[in-house]
Design a protein around this motif. Structure first.
Motif, PDB file in Angstrom:
ATOM      1  N   GLU A   1      -0.744  -6.732  39.350  1.00  0.00           N
ATOM      2  CA  GLU A   1      -0.102  -7.658  40.265  1.00  0.00           C
ATOM      3  C   GLU A   1       0.984  -8.410  39.509  1.00  0.00           C
ATOM      4  O   GLU A   1       0.773  -8.828  38.368  1.00  0.00           O
ATOM      5  CB  GLU A   1      -1.111  -8.667  40.822  1.00  0.00           C
ATOM      6  CG  GLU A   1      -2.125  -8.047  41.749  1.00  0.00           C
ATOM      7  CD  GLU A   1      -3.059  -9.082  42.362  1.00  0.00           C
ATOM      8  OE1 GLU A   1      -2.844 -10.289  42.196  1.00  0.00           O
ATOM      9  OE2 GLU A   1      -4.023  -8.647  43.012  1.00  0.00           O
ATOM     10  N   PRO A   2       2.155  -8.591  40.118  1.00  0.00           N
ATOM     11  CA  PRO A   2       3.205  -9.332  39.422  1.00  0.00           C
ATOM     12  C   PRO A   2       2.751 -10.766  39.179  1.00  0.00           C
ATOM     13  O   PRO A   2       2.050 -11.349  40.017  1.00  0.00           O
ATOM     14  CB  PRO A   2       4.388  -9.279  40.386  1.00  0.00           C
ATOM     15  CG  PRO A   2       3.801  -8.972  41.710  1.00  0.00           C
ATOM     16  CD  PRO A   2       2.536  -8.210  41.455  1.00  0.00           C
ATOM     17  N   PHE A   3       3.109 -11.311  38.032  1.00  0.00           N
ATOM     18  CA  PHE A   3       2.688 -12.682  37.722  1.00  0.00           C
ATOM     19  C   PHE A   3       3.536 -13.665  38.510  1.00  0.00           C
ATOM     20  O   PHE A   3       4.741 -13.578  38.555  1.00  0.00           O
ATOM     21  CB  PHE A   3       2.821 -12.986  36.226  1.00  0.00           C
ATOM     22  CG  PHE A   3       2.423 -14.402  35.922  1.00  0.00           C
ATOM     23  CD1 PHE A   3       1.088 -14.730  35.816  1.00  0.00           C
ATOM     24  CD2 PHE A   3       3.368 -15.393  35.795  1.00  0.00           C
ATOM     25  CE1 PHE A   3       0.704 -16.032  35.571  1.00  0.00           C
ATOM     26  CE2 PHE A   3       2.988 -16.700  35.549  1.00  0.00           C
ATOM     27  CZ  PHE A   3       1.661 -17.019  35.429  1.00  0.00           C
ATOM     28  N   GLU A   4       2.867 -14.588  39.145  1.00  0.00           N
ATOM     29  CA  GLU A   4       3.519 -15.706  39.804  1.00  0.00           C
ATOM     30  C   GLU A   4       2.839 -16.959  39.288  1.00  0.00           C
ATOM     31  O   GLU A   4       1.802 -16.895  38.638  1.00  0.00           O
ATOM     32  CB  GLU A   4       3.377 -15.584  41.312  1.00  0.00           C
ATOM     33  CG  GLU A   4       4.089 -14.354  41.859  1.00  0.00           C
ATOM     34  CD  GLU A   4       3.912 -14.206  43.364  1.00  0.00           C
ATOM     35  OE1 GLU A   4       3.332 -15.108  43.995  1.00  0.00           O
ATOM     36  OE2 GLU A   4       4.360 -13.183  43.883  1.00  0.00           O
ATOM     37  N   HIS A   5       3.409 -18.109  39.595  1.00  0.00           N
ATOM     38  CA  HIS A   5       2.765 -19.344  39.177  1.00  0.00           C
ATOM     39  C   HIS A   5       1.342 -19.375  39.709  1.00  0.00           C
ATOM     40  O   HIS A   5       1.061 -18.878  40.796  1.00  0.00           O
ATOM     41  CB  HIS A   5       3.533 -20.558  39.696  1.00  0.00           C
ATOM     42  CG  HIS A   5       4.866 -20.720  39.047  1.00  0.00           C
ATOM     43  ND1 HIS A   5       5.017 -20.884  37.698  1.00  0.00           N
ATOM     44  CD2 HIS A   5       6.103 -20.735  39.570  1.00  0.00           C
ATOM     45  CE1 HIS A   5       6.300 -20.988  37.418  1.00  0.00           C
ATOM     46  NE2 HIS A   5       6.979 -20.896  38.532  1.00  0.00           N
ATOM     47  N   PRO A   6       0.424 -19.974  38.967  1.00  0.00           N
ATOM     48  CA  PRO A   6      -0.954 -20.060  39.447  1.00  0.00           C
ATOM     49  C   PRO A   6      -1.029 -20.879  40.739  1.00  0.00           C
ATOM     50  O   PRO A   6      -0.164 -21.714  40.994  1.00  0.00           O
ATOM     51  CB  PRO A   6      -1.698 -20.769  38.312  1.00  0.00           C
ATOM     52  CG  PRO A   6      -0.728 -20.997  37.224  1.00  0.00           C
ATOM     53  CD  PRO A   6       0.617 -20.598  37.682  1.00  0.00           C
ATOM     54  N   PRO A   7      -2.057 -20.658  41.548  1.00  0.00           N
ATOM     55  CA  PRO A   7      -2.206 -21.445  42.777  1.00  0.00           C
ATOM     56  C   PRO A   7      -2.540 -22.904  42.465  1.00  0.00           C
ATOM     57  O   PRO A   7      -2.886 -23.250  41.334  1.00  0.00           O
ATOM     58  CB  PRO A   7      -3.342 -20.747  43.516  1.00  0.00           C
ATOM     59  CG  PRO A   7      -4.029 -19.908  42.518  1.00  0.00           C
ATOM     60  CD  PRO A   7      -3.073 -19.637  41.414  1.00  0.00           C
ATOM     61  N   CYS A   8      -2.480 -23.729  43.485  1.00  0.00           N
ATOM     62  CA  CYS A   8      -2.740 -25.165  43.345  1.00  0.00           C
ATOM     63  C   CYS A   8      -4.036 -25.415  42.572  1.00  0.00           C
ATOM     64  O   CYS A   8      -5.040 -24.743  42.785  1.00  0.00           O
ATOM     65  CB  CYS A   8      -2.835 -25.819  44.715  1.00  0.00           C
ATOM     66  SG  CYS A   8      -1.301 -25.797  45.647  1.00  0.00           S
ATOM     67  N   GLY A   9      -3.981 -26.382  41.662  1.00  0.00           N
ATOM     68  CA  GLY A   9      -5.157 -26.785  40.909  1.00  0.00           C
ATOM     69  C   GLY A   9      -5.479 -25.915  39.713  1.00  0.00           C
ATOM     70  O   GLY A   9      -6.561 -26.030  39.151  1.00  0.00           O
ATOM     71  N   ASN A  10      -4.568 -25.053  39.300  1.00  0.00           N
ATOM     72  CA  ASN A  10      -4.834 -24.136  38.188  1.00  0.00           C
ATOM     73  C   ASN A  10      -3.768 -24.240  37.106  1.00  0.00           C
ATOM     74  O   ASN A  10      -2.737 -24.879  37.280  1.00  0.00           O
ATOM     75  CB  ASN A  10      -4.919 -22.703  38.716  1.00  0.00           C
ATOM     76  CG  ASN A  10      -6.173 -22.486  39.514  1.00  0.00           C
ATOM     77  OD1 ASN A  10      -7.238 -22.297  38.964  1.00  0.00           O
ATOM     78  ND2 ASN A  10      -6.058 -22.557  40.837  1.00  0.00           N
ATOM     79  N   TRP A  11      -4.035 -23.583  35.980  1.00  0.00           N
ATOM     80  CA  TRP A  11      -3.108 -23.571  34.854  1.00  0.00           C
ATOM     81  C   TRP A  11      -3.071 -22.182  34.238  1.00  0.00           C
ATOM     82  O   TRP A  11      -3.956 -21.367  34.445  1.00  0.00           O
ATOM     83  CB  TRP A  11      -3.504 -24.615  33.809  1.00  0.00           C
ATOM     84  CG  TRP A  11      -4.916 -24.466  33.298  1.00  0.00           C
ATOM     85  CD1 TRP A  11      -6.027 -25.067  33.807  1.00  0.00           C
ATOM     86  CD2 TRP A  11      -5.364 -23.647  32.206  1.00  0.00           C
ATOM     87  NE1 TRP A  11      -7.140 -24.673  33.099  1.00  0.00           N
ATOM     88  CE2 TRP A  11      -6.761 -23.806  32.105  1.00  0.00           C
ATOM     89  CE3 TRP A  11      -4.718 -22.805  31.307  1.00  0.00           C
ATOM     90  CZ2 TRP A  11      -7.517 -23.155  31.146  1.00  0.00           C
ATOM     91  CZ3 TRP A  11      -5.475 -22.152  30.345  1.00  0.00           C
ATOM     92  CH2 TRP A  11      -6.860 -22.339  30.268  1.00  0.00           C
ATOM     93  N   ASP A  12      -2.020 -21.914  33.488  1.00  0.00           N
ATOM     94  CA  ASP A  12      -1.862 -20.640  32.791  1.00  0.00           C
ATOM     95  C   ASP A  12      -1.081 -20.894  31.518  1.00  0.00           C
ATOM     96  O   ASP A  12      -0.071 -21.591  31.535  1.00  0.00           O
ATOM     97  CB  ASP A  12      -1.095 -19.638  33.670  1.00  0.00           C
ATOM     98  CG  ASP A  12      -1.003 -18.271  33.022  1.00  0.00           C
ATOM     99  OD1 ASP A  12      -1.922 -17.470  33.227  1.00  0.00           O
ATOM    100  OD2 ASP A  12      -0.004 -18.012  32.307  1.00  0.00           O
ATOM    101  N   LEU A  13      -1.579 -20.366  30.438  1.00  0.00           N
ATOM    102  CA  LEU A  13      -0.887 -20.406  29.163  1.00  0.00           C
ATOM    103  C   LEU A  13      -0.555 -18.962  28.815  1.00  0.00           C
ATOM    104  O   LEU A  13      -1.400 -18.081  29.006  1.00  0.00           O
ATOM    105  CB  LEU A  13      -1.812 -21.006  28.103  1.00  0.00           C
ATOM    106  CG  LEU A  13      -1.298 -20.985  26.680  1.00  0.00           C
ATOM    107  CD1 LEU A  13      -1.688 -22.268  26.000  1.00  0.00           C
ATOM    108  CD2 LEU A  13      -1.828 -19.791  25.938  1.00  0.00           C
ATOM    109  N   ALA A  14       0.653 -18.713  28.376  1.00  0.00           N
ATOM    110  CA  ALA A  14       1.035 -17.332  28.059  1.00  0.00           C
ATOM    111  C   ALA A  14       1.969 -17.306  26.858  1.00  0.00           C
ATOM    112  O   ALA A  14       2.692 -18.269  26.589  1.00  0.00           O
ATOM    113  CB  ALA A  14       1.706 -16.679  29.259  1.00  0.00           C
TER     114      ALA A  14
END
Length: 137
Positions: free
Chosen positions: A38-51
């Motif tokens: 799945e193409p990466f998009e910003h995480p949904p509300c209330g979440n975080w992502d470090l890359a």
């Protein structure tokens, strides 16, 4: 592993970063499971992502810094409560030490230490320690 979209406005302290080189491996550490294909998009509300993307010449055991220019750490956090139908998204480049223990056909095994991310520190998100990021084909 897919690339992580980074706008050129993100100043790494070494100038404008145009994104990872071809054949880089992108590691995602997130509050949500990452789904291969799945193409990466910003995480949904209330979440975080470090890359961070590891260029081919650094895909071997060693100690590296995520402050650029070779590897740039990106942190994204999305507010839990929508305002006017949308959740505010904040991102930053951050500093940390990355120790790569192994890179093979299954993924990347490593450890983060000395993580300096004001964005995550305010929410008590602790990214210090070991990780395994499976490889997507």
């Amino acid at each position: 592993m897919p690339t992580f979209p980074v706008p050129c406005e993100g100043n790494t302290g070494t100038g404008c970063w145009e994104g990872p080189p071809a054949d880089s491996l992108t590691v995602h550490l997130s509050s949500e499971p990452y789904v291969c294909g799945e193409p990466f998009e910003h995480p949904p509300c209330g979440n975080w992502d470090l890359a961070f993307s590891i260029p081919p010449e650094l895909q071997s055991p060693g100690v590296y810094h995520l402050s650029g220019p070779a590897i740039v750490g990106q942190a994204i956090e999305v507010d839990a409560e929508p305002v006017d139908g949308a959740c505010e998204t904040r991102w930053e480049t951050f500093h940390a030490t990355l120790e790569i223990l192994a890179v093979d056909e299954t993924g990347v095994t490593g450890r983060l230490c000395h993580v300096d991310s004001p964005l995550y520190a305010d929410d008590d998100i602790d990214l210090e320690g070991s990780f395994f990021a499976p490889r997507c084909e």
